[in-house]
Design an enzyme around this catalytic site. Structure first.
Site, PDB file in Angstrom:
ATOM      1  N   GLU A   1     -62.535  22.279 -36.604  1.00 48.00           N
ATOM      2  CA  GLU A   1     -61.778  23.348 -35.927  1.00 48.00           C
ATOM      3  C   GLU A   1     -61.897  24.665 -36.685  1.00 48.00           C
ATOM      4  OE1 GLU A   1     -57.782  22.302 -34.712  1.00 48.00           O
ATOM      5  OE2 GLU A   1     -57.162  24.402 -34.697  1.00 48.00           O
TER       6      GLU A   1
ATOM      7  N   LYS B   1     -48.765  19.223 -35.950  1.00 43.68           N
ATOM      8  CA  LYS B   1     -50.223  19.160 -35.753  1.00 43.68           C
ATOM      9  C   LYS B   1     -50.902  20.175 -36.663  1.00 43.68           C
ATOM     10  CE  LYS B   1     -54.349  20.092 -33.696  1.00 43.68           C
ATOM     11  NZ  LYS B   1     -55.255  21.194 -33.986  1.00 43.68           N
TER      12      LYS B   1
ATOM     13  N   ASP C   1     -58.242   7.276 -45.131  1.00 46.74           N
ATOM     14  CA  ASP C   1     -58.109   6.850 -43.746  1.00 46.74           C
ATOM     15  C   ASP C   1     -57.117   7.773 -43.027  1.00 46.74           C
ATOM     16  OD1 ASP C   1     -57.385   5.569 -41.402  1.00 46.74           O
ATOM     17  OD2 ASP C   1     -57.305   3.579 -42.285  1.00 46.74           O
TER      18      ASP C   1
ATOM     19  N   HIS D   1     -57.965  33.249 -34.248  1.00 44.48           N
ATOM     20  CA  HIS D   1     -58.731  32.165 -33.624  1.00 44.48           C
ATOM     21  C   HIS D   1     -59.956  32.677 -32.889  1.00 44.48           C
ATOM     22  CE1 HIS D   1     -55.993  28.404 -33.221  1.00 44.48           C
ATOM     23  NE2 HIS D   1     -56.254  28.714 -34.462  1.00 44.48           N
TER      24      HIS D   1
END
Ligand code: MEV
Length: 440
Positions: free
Chosen positions: A85, A280, A296, A393
């Protein structure tokens, strides 16, 4: 076309590829070329990757970036991040620099206990199963010695085993609820091996336990597995500074910024729709470091989100306050990580990432990962409450669109310049690149 195949796993890699491309792709040669493009030219390295999983047909690349200037407990780190991202690494670097100039991050490992359970069915007297458990508990630990002795030498091992009565939820359902200290290993194999040994001993010894009726001797093991919920494997990360020192060249005063920042965190504390996105953003930082260091991320994700709902409502992992003119922003988060075992000794880039981090212990890595999460959250909230998220962004997005259109270096330079003063949208970039190509 839909097709099934038997014996696929036994085919050679090239035969697997032949079947895939011939069955599913209109241009088999093209598909094959793309798959091969991502193979490593070093056969040994490719074989290493082939053998991580089953049915490997190629490698799937993620960029590995670095975010420098992380001052954590007075020590400087450059943090490796594997993530696709755009903006995440840039945001981490910016937050790192911001806090480096304000005393850096303070972290502390609160606890390191991991959990595993043997789930079993027993339809008899509760008193009798308790007696049996008490009589067998030391043998459970003793029989696991071949598995635990090396871990014990280093100071870890089994911490405790409890019998838990879950019959109020499911008739006959009990657990052996065990806690472990696995030191620098994530410990999944160690814990699962111990649990499987417990279940063997527990089932077998029941057959000769005098305190059971014939029926009660039949203990049915359902499964033995570690838990990825690790609320007692907890690390805290924090930043703080005087409110007036929060000021930077944004069009907002330090006081106003602190107020909006606190409001944003409060909203995530009480509103699950926002909390999920807020968390998130934290996981953007956490997963990237977890992946780069060969851990993991699914386990971490599962455990972290369960922790975020531990009070019955999904809520923010981070918190903020202003007291006596001091702004404090912090997070406590469960992280079961390893710096030995698993991929850590196998994947060359994981080894490189760990070396970049000065070969951390698992405890040190917990602190670094938590900091990456907090930094990411700070950067996101800072943008959201000031300029908005899209400005940054879309600048990063611009490069992705230009790459999609295979822009040359000259085209990239011209369009980057153009979009310094124009709003980046997908259609605006496409139009600009088309225009540029028509004009040239
Ligand atoms: C995007 O990947 C992450 C953010 O949505 C996080 C947030 O909203 O806090 C920007």
């Amino acid at each position: 076309m839909c097709a099934s195949i038997s014996g696929f796993s036994k085919l050679s890699k090239s035969k697997k590829i032949d079947w895939i491309v011939d069955t599913y792709f209109s241009n088999a040669e093209d598909a094959k070329r793309i798959l091969k493009q991502y193979w490593n030219s070093n056969d040994k390295l490719q074989q290493l990757h082939d053998e991580f999983i089953e049915n490997t047909i190629t490698n799937y690349y993620l960029p590995l970036g670095v975010a420098p200037n992380f001052l954590i407990n007075e020590k400087l780190y450059t943090i490796p991040m594997a993530i696709e991202e755009s903006s995440v690494v840039a945001a981490a670097s910016k937050a790192a620099k911001f806090w480096m100039d304000r005393g850096g991050f303070k972290t502390q490992v609160i606890s390191t206990t991991k959990i595993g359970q043997v789930h079993f069915m027993y339809y008899g007297s509760t008193e009798n199963i308790k007696n049996y458990f008490n009589s067998i508990k030391s043998q459970l630990i003793e029989d696991a010695k071949p598995i635990t002795k090396n871990m014990e030498k280093r100071g870890g091992g089994i911490l405790d085993i409890e019998l838990r009565d879950k019959t109020e939820y499911i008739e006959g359902y009990y657990q052996l609820h065990a806690s472990f200290e696995t030191l620098d290993a994530m410990g999944a194999n160690f814990i699962n091996s111990c649990l499987e040994q417990f279940s063997k001993t527990f089932k077998t010894e029941a057959l000769t336990f005098d305190g059971f009726s014939e029926e009660e001797k039949n203990i049915q093991i359902v499964m033995s597995i570690l838990s990825n919920y690790v609320p007692d494997c907890l690390v805290r990360a924090e930043v703080s500074c005087r409110v007036e020192d929060l000021n930077e060249d944004k069009n907002i005063s330090a006081e106003e910024f602190a107020t909006k920042f606190l409001q944003a965190v409060k909203i995530a504390e009480v509103e699950p729709y926002r909390a999920v996105t807020h968390n998130k953003g934290i996981m953007n930082g956490i997963d990237a470091v977890v992946l780069a260091t060969g851990n993991d991320f699914r386990a971490v994700e599962a455990g972290v989100h369960a922790y975020a709902s531990r009070n019955g409502i999904y809520s923010s992992l981070s918190h903020a306050k202003v007291e006596n003119g001091i702004f404090t922003f912090w997070m406590e988060i469960p992280l079961a990580l390893g710096t030995v075992g698993g991929l850590t000794g196998l994947h060359p880039l994981v080894k490189l990432s760990l070396e970049l981090l000065h070969h951390p212990t698992a405890k040190e890595l917990m602190q670094i990962v938590a900091v990456a999460g907090l930094a990411q959250n700070f950067a996101a909230l800072r943008s959201l409450t000031t300029t908005g998220i899209q400005e940054g962004h879309m600048k990063m997005h611009l490069m992705n669109i230009l790459n999609q259109f295979e822009a040359t270096e000259t085209e990239k330079a011209t369009l980057t310049e153009h979009f310094k003063t124009n709003v980046v949208t997908h259609s605006a970039v496409v139009e600009a690149i088309n225009q540029l190509r028509i004009n040239n």
